[in-house]
Design a protein around this motif. Sequence first.
Motif, mmCIF file in Angstrom:
data_model
loop_
_atom_site.group_PDB
_atom_site.id
_atom_site.type_symbol
_atom_site.label_atom_id
_atom_site.label_comp_id
_atom_site.label_asym_id
_atom_site.label_seq_id
_atom_site.Cartn_x
_atom_site.Cartn_y
_atom_site.Cartn_z
ATOM 1 N N GLY A 43 -8.294 10.813 11.029
ATOM 2 C CA GLY A 43 -7.285 9.751 11.046
ATOM 3 C C GLY A 43 -6.464 9.743 9.780
ATOM 4 O O GLY A 43 -6.550 10.645 8.948
ATOM 5 N N SER A 44 -5.659 8.696 9.632
ATOM 6 C CA SER A 44 -4.806 8.521 8.450
ATOM 7 C C SER A 44 -5.385 7.437 7.561
ATOM 8 O O SER A 44 -5.763 6.363 8.037
ATOM 9 C CB SER A 44 -3.389 8.136 8.872
ATOM 10 N N TYR A 45 -5.414 7.738 6.260
ATOM 11 C CA TYR A 45 -5.970 6.816 5.274
ATOM 12 C C TYR A 45 -4.915 6.530 4.210
ATOM 13 O O TYR A 45 -4.070 7.368 3.911
ATOM 14 C CB TYR A 45 -7.215 7.422 4.618
ATOM 15 N N ARG A 46 -4.979 5.339 3.641
ATOM 16 C CA ARG A 46 -4.083 4.939 2.549
ATOM 17 C C ARG A 46 -4.890 4.213 1.488
ATOM 18 O O ARG A 46 -5.903 3.602 1.788
ATOM 19 C CB ARG A 46 -2.995 4.000 3.056
ATOM 20 N N CYS A 47 -4.399 4.276 0.245
ATOM 21 C CA CYS A 47 -5.008 3.438 -0.784
ATOM 22 C C CYS A 47 -3.982 2.388 -1.196
ATOM 23 O O CYS A 47 -2.779 2.629 -1.162
ATOM 24 C CB CYS A 47 -5.529 4.249 -1.971
ATOM 25 N N LYS A 48 -4.506 1.229 -1.548
ATOM 26 C CA LYS A 48 -3.664 0.092 -1.922
ATOM 27 C C LYS A 48 -4.144 -0.424 -3.271
ATOM 28 O O LYS A 48 -5.331 -0.638 -3.472
ATOM 29 C CB LYS A 48 -3.775 -1.011 -0.869
ATOM 30 N N ALA A 49 -3.200 -0.604 -4.189
ATOM 31 C CA ALA A 49 -3.526 -1.120 -5.523
ATOM 32 C C ALA A 49 -2.840 -2.471 -5.710
ATOM 33 O O ALA A 49 -1.680 -2.651 -5.317
ATOM 34 C CB ALA A 49 -3.062 -0.141 -6.594
ATOM 35 N N THR A 50 -3.567 -3.418 -6.305
ATOM 36 C CA THR A 50 -3.040 -4.750 -6.568
ATOM 37 C C THR A 50 -3.365 -5.113 -8.014
ATOM 38 O O THR A 50 -4.483 -4.879 -8.471
ATOM 39 C CB THR A 50 -3.687 -5.780 -5.614
ATOM 40 N N ALA A 51 -2.372 -5.682 -8.719
ATOM 41 C CA ALA A 51 -2.576 -6.065 -10.129
ATOM 42 C C ALA A 51 -1.829 -7.361 -10.426
ATOM 43 O O ALA A 51 -1.065 -7.865 -9.601
ATOM 44 C CB ALA A 51 -2.091 -4.954 -11.052
ATOM 45 N N ASN A 52 -2.030 -7.848 -11.634
ATOM 46 C CA ASN A 52 -1.358 -9.058 -12.126
ATOM 47 C C ASN A 52 -1.546 -10.228 -11.171
ATOM 48 O O ASN A 52 -0.583 -10.849 -10.725
ATOM 49 C CB ASN A 52 0.132 -8.805 -12.384
#
Length: 159
Positions: A107-116
């Motif tokens: 399948g398709s995978y993504r990474c997600k980054a969150t800050a502040n």
Amino acid sequence: MGTHHFLTLVLVYFITRYQTEGEESPCMLSIRVPRNTSWRFTTLSGRINCSVNFCEQPSVRWCKVAQDNICNEINETDSLKTEWRLLTGTSGIFFLTFLNVTVKDTGSYRCKATANNSVQSVISHSIAVSVTDITSSPPVSSNSTSSNILSLLSLLLLS
């Protein structure tokens, strides 16, 4: 008219000076995953990654893209592990390791980054993962393996 023109120039000067000499522009959170990245796993384990640049260390998560194009967050299990590796004070790599890979991991995978405090959030391009059916290759029979070992041992003893 000359005074109006002069005041406009003074105003432009101070606005420009504040923008160039004032506070630095805010740091931008970014993820580097090239478009059309793909991985093919033919072994029992595999690993994908995304590179992250930041000013404040982010929270990074993996998700798997469903058929309706919604990215469902992945939680660690016995067969899926995540790892954050800090490279410098402002960059790192986030890994998703597949243990006991199955065809269902395709399948398709993504990474997600969150800050502040969730003010900044970015998501990567998709990473295509394909898994070749590992169990489809013919098993090695124990008899042929045993006879190969015995042949090697006899050759060594005769030498």
